[in-house]
Write an enzyme that holds these catalytic residues in place. Structure first.
Site, PDB file in Angstrom:
ATOM      1  N   HIS A   1      37.044  30.606  78.024  1.00 26.80           N
ATOM      2  CA  HIS A   1      35.979  29.690  78.458  1.00 26.80           C
ATOM      3  C   HIS A   1      36.515  28.703  79.492  1.00 26.80           C
ATOM      4  CE1 HIS A   1      34.043  31.061  74.621  1.00 26.80           C
ATOM      5  NE2 HIS A   1      33.010  31.101  75.438  1.00 26.80           N
TER       6      HIS A   1
ATOM      7  N   HIS B   1      35.557  32.219  84.115  1.00 28.53           N
ATOM      8  CA  HIS B   1      34.434  32.811  83.368  1.00 28.53           C
ATOM      9  C   HIS B   1      33.105  32.326  83.934  1.00 28.53           C
ATOM     10  CE1 HIS B   1      31.664  33.865  80.146  1.00 28.53           C
ATOM     11  NE2 HIS B   1      31.423  32.589  79.915  1.00 28.53           N
TER      12      HIS B   1
ATOM     13  N   HIS C   1      27.025  26.634  82.464  1.00 26.11           N
ATOM     14  CA  HIS C   1      26.563  27.018  81.130  1.00 26.11           C
ATOM     15  C   HIS C   1      27.603  26.782  80.032  1.00 26.11           C
ATOM     16  CE1 HIS C   1      28.987  30.628  81.689  1.00 26.11           C
ATOM     17  NE2 HIS C   1      28.797  30.916  80.408  1.00 26.11           N
TER      18      HIS C   1
ATOM     19  N   ASP D   1      26.088  36.207  80.577  1.00 25.13           N
ATOM     20  CA  ASP D   1      27.093  35.523  79.758  1.00 25.13           C
ATOM     21  C   ASP D   1      27.937  36.500  78.942  1.00 25.13           C
ATOM     22  OD1 ASP D   1      28.462  33.366  78.639  1.00 25.13           O
ATOM     23  OD2 ASP D   1      27.013  33.122  77.012  1.00 25.13           O
TER      24      ASP D   1
END
Length: 499
Positions: A218, A222, A258, A368
């Protein structure tokens, strides 16, 4: 389109804000739990914005947190201000290495790091171009070569085999900034929404800086990968002809932010360690709410939408939140059932604003978790990175005598069985419905890659089982029995925006 690669001339204190140069404050817990050590008063006095409190007093903690918020919203929430919450500097994987209460070393404070965004040659080159001064000092050949390769990659940004790892190296670790700025320019959104380039640049720099580079998965790479996938999905014919400019802007910004300020641990970890974010959001979409509020905080701090009417700006913040909250994996079945119901009834209307927003939510959900649908060379890297992050969380949980979260125990799981289970129960059902919605070459390419990747992991598991059991023992199938066959060299056509 050449100008989109040039960077504005900014003093260091504007390019890297003062509160970035002066790293975020540290938070210390006073608790009987062995998870958090007692603070050193000398360290507290040295750390900007540091606080100490009794973790049993959650009400005091909640009030203290709210008191840190600088901007009050008119829409019923309070965006989290950059640097306002001292927890932000905590690396959850190194909690056990924090200095003890008896430490007196002045060197124990967190190291202050400033990420250099440009080499000197690139910065000088961009400065001269923006000032209208002819270039007199040639760029170093290495910089020119890397910049040229990155520019060539951006020409194929809509292809599904886009290598974000290579692109990140070519951009000196600034893939998220470079990619997002390029896409905004490619769609003409900077000019259309009259976005101030200095504010936009500062916003993107702050977004990238707020991703934790020490997270195996993360992190900003990414986020850049998800942004590139989101672009591919928005280029699909059924969406490309119906999305408005506002839809596209929100889709790109939601993809870029996000997972903003993701701590590298999941929601159950925050809940069982009694983290204040879990208390603030009442154990409901804790991380996703934090990502959204952090993004809104940066939007307001940079004033990126300050020139828009207040109502329009607030609506964009709401819709941005709605997109980010849709990435909560715990709500996967809710969104999937709704998507399936629309497809069964054939009542999705792309001219309806609410339906288009729902399709953007589904596109972002697909982006995602699309790693299993990438080519094997890319998918395998992502699988190893996310598993590494899981196992690091599991190590912390074991260290502090906490219940180990599912898939986080390195002694009970492997990359292969985690990925096969993830593909079988999460990825495949979602992308099967997406293929029903957008029956294109790209969709079939993704499904083909996923089947091959699943078979490859199954073959690796059988090989590992065979080695562990000895040559006389037959190989075992993966736990779900869904992956059969070995690695395949069969070629899959690469989907693109021309699908």
């Amino acid at each position: 389109m050449e100008v989109c690669y040039q960077l504005p001339v900014l003093p260091l204190d504007r390019l890297v804000p003062k509160h970035v140069l002066s790293r975020r404050g540290a938070i210390s817990f006073s608790s009987s739990s062995s998870l958090f050590g007692a603070p050193d008063p000398r360290q507290l006095s040295q750390r900007r914005g540091a606080i100490s409190y009794d973790s049993s007093d959650q009400t005091a903690l909640y009030i203290r947190m709210l008191g840190d918020v600088r901007v009050r919203s008119q829409v019923g929430f309070e965006p989290e201000r950059r640097s306002s919450h001292p927890y932000l500097c905590i690396d959850f994987r190194t909690l056990h290495t924090r200095p003890s209460s008896g430490s007196t070393s002045a060197d124990s404070s967190p190291e202050r790091r400033v990420h250099r965004l440009l080499s000197f040659q690139r910065y000088l080159h961009s400065s001269r171009l923006l000032r209208g001064i002819p270039q007199q000092i040639p760029l170093h050949i290495l910089d020119e070569d890397y910049t040229g390769q990155a520019r060539c990659m951006l020409e194929k940004v809509g292809t599904w085999n886009f290598d974000i790892f290579l692109f990140d190296r070519l951009t000196n670790g600034n893939s998220l900034i470079t990619l997002t700025l390029h896409l905004l320019n490619q769609y003409g959104l900077v000019e259309l929404f009259q976005l101030d380039m200095l504010k936009l640049w500062r916003f993107l720099v702050m977004v990238q800086e707020d991703y934790h580079s020490d997270n195996p998965y993360h992190n900003a790479v990414h986020a850049a990968d998800v942004t590139q996938a989101m672009y591919c999905f928005m280029q699909e014919p059924i969406l490309a002809k119906s999305l408005t400019s506002c839809d596209i802007l929100l889709g790109l910004l939601a993809a870029a932010t996000h997972d903003l300020d993701h701590p590298g641990v999941n929601q159950p970890f925050l809940i069982k360690t009694d983290h204040y974010l879990a208390t603030l959001y009442r154990n409901n979409s804790v991380l996703e709410n934090h990502h959204w509020k952090s993004a809104v905080g940066l939007l307001r701090e940079t004033g990126l939408f300050s020139h828009l009417p207040a109502e329009d700006s607030l609506n964009m913040e709401r819709e941005l939140g709605s997109l980010i909250l849709a990435t909560d994996i715990s709500r996967q079945n809710d969104y999937l059932c709704r998507f399936r119901r629309h497809l069964d009834q054939d009542n999705l209307c792309v001219s309806n604003a609410s339906h288009r927003h729902f399709l953007l939510q589904m596109a972002l959900k697909c982006a995602d978790i699309c790693n299993p649908c990438r080519p094997w060379e890319l998918s395998k890297q992502w699988s190893e990175k996310v598993t590494d992050e899981f196992f690091q969380q599991g190590d912390i949980e074991k260290k502090h005598k906490l219940e180990v979260s599912p898939v986080c125990d390195r002694e009970m799981n492997t990359v292969g069985n985690i990925q096969i289970g993830f593909m079988t129960y999460v990825v495949e059902p979602l992308f099967a419905e997406w293929t029903r919605f957008s029956d294109t070459r790209l969709s079939h390419t993704m499904m083909g890659h996923m089947r091959l990747n699943k078979a490859n992991w199954g073959a690796l598991l059988r090989e590992q089982s065979s080695v562990a059991a000895g040559p006389s023992s037959p190989g075992t199938d993966p736990e779900d029995g869904a992956a059969t066959g070995g690695s395949s060299s069969k070629e899959i056509p690469q989907g693109s925006r021309e699908s």
